[in-house]
Design a protein around this motif. Structure first.
Motif, PDB file in Angstrom:
ATOM      1  N   LEU A 140     -23.418  14.574 -24.164  1.00 21.02           N
ATOM      2  CA  LEU A 140     -23.504  14.340 -25.235  1.00 21.02           C
ATOM      3  C   LEU A 140     -22.173  14.029 -25.782  1.00 21.02           C
ATOM      4  N   VAL A 141     -21.639  14.520 -25.548  1.00 19.66           N
ATOM      5  CA  VAL A 141     -20.158  14.932 -26.449  1.00 19.66           C
ATOM      6  C   VAL A 141     -19.049  13.613 -26.091  1.00 19.66           C
ATOM      7  N   PHE A 142     -19.669  13.531 -24.787  1.00 25.43           N
ATOM      8  CA  PHE A 142     -19.245  12.437 -23.440  1.00 25.43           C
ATOM      9  C   PHE A 142     -19.404  11.325 -24.441  1.00 25.43           C
ATOM     10  N   LEU A 143     -20.784  11.022 -24.771  1.00 28.65           N
ATOM     11  CA  LEU A 143     -20.754   9.859 -25.410  1.00 28.65           C
ATOM     12  C   LEU A 143     -20.294   9.826 -26.787  1.00 28.65           C
ATOM     13  N   ILE A 144     -20.632  10.927 -27.179  1.00 22.62           N
ATOM     14  CA  ILE A 144     -20.250  10.665 -28.760  1.00 22.62           C
ATOM     15  C   ILE A 144     -18.366  10.164 -28.909  1.00 22.62           C
ATOM     16  N   ILE A 145     -16.575  10.875 -28.200  1.00 20.67           N
ATOM     17  CA  ILE A 145     -15.999  11.009 -28.208  1.00 20.67           C
ATOM     18  C   ILE A 145     -16.051   9.048 -26.971  1.00 20.67           C
ATOM     19  N   LEU A 146     -17.016   8.577 -26.316  1.00 24.90           N
ATOM     20  CA  LEU A 146     -16.976   7.324 -26.453  1.00 24.90           C
ATOM     21  C   LEU A 146     -17.186   6.110 -27.072  1.00 24.90           C
ATOM     22  N   TYR A 147     -18.563   6.217 -28.210  1.00 28.55           N
ATOM     23  CA  TYR A 147     -18.390   5.939 -28.753  1.00 28.55           C
ATOM     24  C   TYR A 147     -17.199   6.241 -30.025  1.00 28.55           C
ATOM     25  N   GLU A 148     -15.984   6.865 -29.975  1.00 28.15           N
ATOM     26  CA  GLU A 148     -15.281   6.806 -31.316  1.00 28.15           C
ATOM     27  C   GLU A 148     -14.360   6.782 -30.901  1.00 28.15           C
ATOM     28  N   GLY A 149     -13.966   5.704 -29.280  1.00 28.48           N
ATOM     29  CA  GLY A 149     -13.114   5.405 -28.952  1.00 28.48           C
ATOM     30  C   GLY A 149     -13.324   3.671 -28.801  1.00 28.48           C
ATOM     31  N   LEU A 150     -14.513   3.288 -29.430  1.00 27.95           N
ATOM     32  CA  LEU A 150     -15.114   2.077 -29.348  1.00 27.95           C
ATOM     33  C   LEU A 150     -14.809   1.523 -31.053  1.00 27.95           C
ATOM     34  N   LEU A 151     -15.095   2.512 -32.111  1.00 20.13           N
ATOM     35  CA  LEU A 151     -14.658   2.663 -33.171  1.00 20.13           C
ATOM     36  C   LEU A 151     -13.159   2.264 -33.200  1.00 20.13           C
ATOM     37  N   GLY A 152     -12.621   3.097 -32.889  1.00 15.69           N
ATOM     38  CA  GLY A 152     -10.874   3.248 -33.168  1.00 15.69           C
ATOM     39  C   GLY A 152     -10.757   1.941 -32.168  1.00 15.69           C
ATOM     40  N   GLY A 153     -10.513   1.570 -31.568  1.00 15.50           N
ATOM     41  CA  GLY A 153     -10.231   0.065 -30.343  1.00 15.50           C
ATOM     42  C   GLY A 153     -10.066  -0.950 -31.257  1.00 15.50           C
ATOM     43  N   ALA A 154     -11.976  -0.944 -31.769  1.00 13.72           N
ATOM     44  CA  ALA A 154     -12.659  -2.319 -32.708  1.00 13.72           C
ATOM     45  C   ALA A 154     -11.432  -2.585 -34.384  1.00 13.72           C
ATOM     46  N   ALA A 155     -11.231  -1.021 -34.892  1.00  9.95           N
ATOM     47  CA  ALA A 155     -10.698  -1.869 -35.648  1.00  9.95           C
ATOM     48  C   ALA A 155      -9.294  -1.482 -36.167  1.00  9.95           C
ATOM     49  N   TYR A 156      -8.433  -1.610 -35.111  1.00 14.41           N
ATOM     50  CA  TYR A 156      -7.286  -1.875 -34.447  1.00 14.41           C
ATOM     51  C   TYR A 156      -6.469  -3.550 -33.953  1.00 14.41           C
ATOM     52  N   VAL A 157      -8.373  -3.536 -33.221  1.00 14.15           N
ATOM     53  CA  VAL A 157      -7.829  -5.362 -33.006  1.00 14.15           C
ATOM     54  C   VAL A 157      -8.227  -6.114 -33.926  1.00 14.15           C
ATOM     55  N   ASN A 158      -9.035  -6.010 -34.744  1.00 15.73           N
ATOM     56  CA  ASN A 158      -9.972  -6.818 -36.040  1.00 15.73           C
ATOM     57  C   ASN A 158      -9.065  -6.607 -36.964  1.00 15.73           C
ATOM     58  N   THR A 159      -8.220  -5.293 -37.228  1.00 16.68           N
ATOM     59  CA  THR A 159      -7.088  -5.641 -38.514  1.00 16.68           C
ATOM     60  C   THR A 159      -6.459  -6.075 -38.398  1.00 16.68           C
TER      61      THR A 159
END
Length: 389
Positions: free
Chosen positions: A324-343
């Protein structure tokens, strides 16, 4: 370096009983935290946030100074210094016999990263706007490759020392790509013949003595720079929050999210967390052509909720499985990468040619500032949590 943070700090715990522990041991048995054996956590004496601060503070200094005068230094020397510092960091950490020396190696890596990022992001101002997506995808892939290779090689039995030394080819590839492969940019505005001709003559690899005179952002006055910077705050603030939350998780909570009901050791769990985070970052940084997000503040809110959820789990230990932590961390990375590229995509689209190079360099500070703040907060939190019974 952040993937190796747990190994770097664990070297201090084992060096009293065995010299050269980091080079020769992959997973030494955990030793208790100095506050006492009653702590529920398997803590290092120092938080991995210490490695984070060594990895980010030099970058922060570089990015703070970059908008003020870094454009006066030609690109080629910057890239050369970045490559040399990168190679030096691998060698210094690999042959280090103490945590202090290892952290000096991490500082070299930080100088390489900060100087390289601000240099190449500034260069995107001379290329078509889709290059932002390619840049973001490449940096996401670099993070994933680093974390995955460190995880894979150490999991296969290679020592951390030999794993780090095997990375020395990466700085060589960086320098070869810039000096031998990268081509000069095409003119951005064929309609303005004089301006286009000046831009086309921007030297990236050869003689760069006149670069500062013809670069789009070099002629901006201080008042213009301040005006542009204030206009960027709507993108800078959300990106600071995103990176504060995700690196608070990565370097403040990862080492405390330790599951004993699994075959993975503590160090291996930490490496898996880092790899999955980088995998999420890579996917989302490569997603700009599929999904464009205008309101990046929403990503900041979701990342802060992510932080709150995992912090509560560290305190209450209610998640039953590491998967479950693995899934949350994968989701965390998705949010961070999306914020970077879209900014950076939004800035590239919305700023004028005259301001774009400065805007890219100035916004670089966002992720670094957020990461630095997270490291400062994570250090005392680590000591507090590890003192709990």
């Amino acid at each position: 370096m952040l993937s190796a943070a747990h190994d770097i700090l664990r070297h201090e715990r084992t060096s009293g009983n065995q010299s050269h522990a980091l080079p020769h041991q992959v997973d030494p048995d955990p030793m208790p935290f100095p506050h006492g054996n009653a702590s529920r956590f398997d803590c290092n004496a120092v938080s991995t946030a210490a490695v984070l601060l060594a990895d980010i503070l030099p970058t922060l200094v570089i990015k703070l100074l970059a908008p003020l005068g870094l454009h006066l230094l030609p690109y080629s020397p910057r890239v050369l210094v970045s490559g040399v510092c990168s190679a030096g960091s691998f060698v210094l950490v690999a042959f280090s016999h103490s945590v202090g020396t290892s952290l000096c190696g991490v500082v070299l890596a930080s100088i390489s990263s900060g100087l390289g990022e601000v240099t190449f992001l500034s260069l995107t101002a001379f290329y078509p706007s889709p290059v932002i997506s390619w840049w973001s995808s490449g940096t996401g892939g670099a993070g994933l490759l680093g974390a995955l290779s460190y995880l894979g090689l150490t999991q296969a039995g290679l020592s951390p020392q030999h794993t780090l030394l095997s990375m020395l080819g990466i700085p060589c590839l960086l320098l070869a790509s810039y000096f031998l492969v990268l081509t000069s940019p095409e003119p951005q505005d064929p309609g303005g013949e004089d301006e286009a001709e000046a831009t086309a003559r921007q030297p990236l690899i050869g003689s760069e003595a006149q670069q500062s005179a013809s670069a789009p952002g070099s002629s901006l006055s201080f008042r213009e720079r301040w005006t542009v910077f204030k206009g960027l705050l709507c993108y800078i603030v959300p990106l600071v929050l995103v990176y504060f939350a995700e690196y608070f998780i990565n370097q403040g909570l990862f080492e405390l999210l330790f599951f004993r009901n699994t075959s993975l050791s503590h160090a291996q769990q930490y490496r898996w967390y880092q790899m999955l985070y980088q995998a999420g970052v890579f996917v989302s940084r490569s997603s700009l052509r599929c999904c464009h997000i205008r309101f990046t503040w929403a990503l900041a809110l979701l990342q802060c909720l992510n932080l709150a959820f995992l912090l509560v789990d560290v305190l209450l230990n209610f998640l039953p499985s590491i998967y479950l932590v693995f899934l949350i961390i994968l989701y965390e990375g998705l949010l961070g990468g999306a914020a970077y590229v879209n900014t950076f995509h939004n800035i590239a689209v919305e700023t004028s040619d005259k301001h774009r190079e400065f805007a890219m360099a100035a916004t670089c500070i966002s992720d670094t500032l957020g990461i630095s703040l997270s490291g400062v907060v994570a250090l005392p939190l680590h000591d507090f949590l590890c003192s709990l019974p």
